[in-house]
Design an enzyme around this catalytic site. Structure first.
Site, short mmCIF file in Angstrom:
data_model
loop_
_atom_site.label_atom_id
_atom_site.label_comp_id
_atom_site.label_asym_id
_atom_site.label_seq_id
_atom_site.Cartn_x
_atom_site.Cartn_y
_atom_site.Cartn_z
N GLY A 184 42.65 48.51 45.52
CA GLY A 184 43.56 47.37 45.44
C GLY A 184 43.30 46.50 44.23
O GLY A 184 43.34 45.27 44.31
N ASP A 204 42.63 60.47 47.56
CA ASP A 204 42.55 59.04 47.84
C ASP A 204 42.84 58.81 49.34
O ASP A 204 43.84 59.32 49.85
CB ASP A 204 43.60 58.34 46.97
CG ASP A 204 43.42 56.83 46.88
OD1 ASP A 204 42.30 56.35 47.14
OD2 ASP A 204 44.40 56.14 46.52
N GLY A 246 48.78 47.08 46.86
CA GLY A 246 50.16 46.67 46.64
C GLY A 246 50.32 45.52 45.66
O GLY A 246 49.36 45.10 45.00
N THR A 259 49.54 50.38 41.77
CA THR A 259 50.65 49.43 41.67
C THR A 259 51.05 49.13 40.23
O THR A 259 52.25 49.10 39.91
CB THR A 259 50.26 48.12 42.39
OG1 THR A 259 50.12 48.41 43.79
CG2 THR A 259 51.30 47.04 42.22
N GLU A 303 34.41 54.65 52.82
CA GLU A 303 34.81 53.24 52.78
C GLU A 303 34.26 52.50 53.98
O GLU A 303 34.31 52.99 55.11
CB GLU A 303 36.35 53.13 52.75
CG GLU A 303 36.84 51.68 52.73
CD GLU A 303 38.32 51.56 52.36
OE1 GLU A 303 38.69 52.00 51.25
OE2 GLU A 303 39.10 51.04 53.16
#
Ligand code: TD4
Ligand code: CA
Ligand code: ZN
Length: 307
Positions: free
Chosen positions: A211, A82, A181, A256, A134
């Protein structure tokens, strides 16, 4: 089953309109939770390791743990790097048997991102390992690099097409309003689904949503009930994830929500049974909580029963 590549797992997902979860791990109980869930849900799965997770646990330990649990689970599984930031990190993972790697050149100017991504594609090709790249910048914290909201930029659909054509990457992470997060949105959560639709029209490879944790109210509530201090924590609602998957997202990254489930359950066990000091009792509870989260993600992403 031995490890398969990210492409092996994600190409059918994009073609069939579902997504596969990529769950970050750095220890035994997280990995067990992921594979127990995958096995019970008959779901393909990706296990992801950040650079800091590899520093924490070690290449060999991660590789053998993941490989063994994947074999026992009997589901198609990939071991994924990652947010690889440079060629050395990618090379070390290739040498240690990772079956999927990400090169994250999203902070670089477009041409430099193309160049470094191409180099990784060339490096991974002889081993048959697939590459995620990305384009666009997520705000928030990632590998200790903080990106301010003002520096965050959504992925441009035309640039995405050019980027994938020129690099030959196997999947593409896009920036459409999520962030890493537990503090993703100051006000109402909103994803740029229109932009995602345009990207998906121009790019045939599987698209990746980073995310993507939900910060589930029940998990957050449990953690808070037992003393966790997480004011204003907020994630991506399940409806938004469902919409994103319907518009080309084939890989969804979750870290998360596992951290929150782990923390909630450990706090609960310690608070409710203060006489317990056996690490296995404490960590088994955490594992159970994470497994429930993984199973619910697999249902949400539509990857259950796909094997
Ligand atoms: O890529 N990821 C996980 C990134 C974790 C990196 O943290 P460390 O360096 O501390 O290991 C995601 O996209 C996960 O998104 P989420 O919404 O779960 O935070
Ligand atoms: Ca990035
Ligand atoms: Zn990420």
């Amino acid at each position: 089953m031995t490890l398969v590549t990210g492409k092996d797992i994600l190409a059918p997902a994009r073609a069939d309109g579902y997504a596969v979860g990529a769950f970050n791990t750095s220890n035994l109980e997280i990995t067990q939770a992921v594979f127990e869930a995958a096995s019970e849900m008959r779901s393909p799965v990706m296990v992801a390791t950040s650079q800091s997770a590899i520093t924490y646990a070690g290449h060999e330990q991660i590789r053998f743990m993941v490989e063994d649990l994947a074999e026992r689970a009997g589901v198609p599984a990939a071991l994924h790097l990652d947010h690889g930031t440079d060629l050395d990190v990618v090379r070390s993972c290739l040498e240690h048997g990772w079956s999927s790697v990400m090169i994250d050149g999203s902070h670089l100017p477009f041409e430099e991102n193309v160049r470094v991504t191409k180099e990784v594609v060339e490096m991974a090709a002889p081993r048959g390992v697939s590459v995620e790249a990305e384009l666009g910048r997520l705000m928030g914290i990632e590998d200790e690099i903080a990106v301010a909201a003002s520096e965050a930029t959504y992925t441009d659909p035309d640039e995405a097409r050019e980027f994938v054509e020129r690099t030959g990457c196997d999947s593409l992470a896009v920036a459409i309003g999520t962030s890493h997060g537990a503090y993703k949105f100051k006000s109402e959560p909103k994803l740029a689904i229109d932009r995602l639709r345009k990207i998906a029209e121009r790019v045939a490879v599987p698209l990746v949503l980073h995310g993507a944790s939900a910060v589930p109210p029940d998990v957050l509530g449990l953690a808070q009930r037992y003393g966790a201090v997480l004011p204003g924590a907020r994630g991506v609602p399940p409806e938004s994830i469902r919409e994103a998957v319907a518009h080309g997202i084939a890989k969804v990254n979750i870290d998360t929500d596992l951290r929150l489930a782990f923390t909630a359950r450990v706090r609960q066990v310690l608070a409710e049974t203060p006489e317990v000091f056996d690490p296995r009792k404490i960590l088994a509870a955490a594992r159970e909580g994470m497994k429930e989260v993984v199973k619910s993600k697999m249902e949400l992403f539509g990857s259950t029963g796909k094997i």
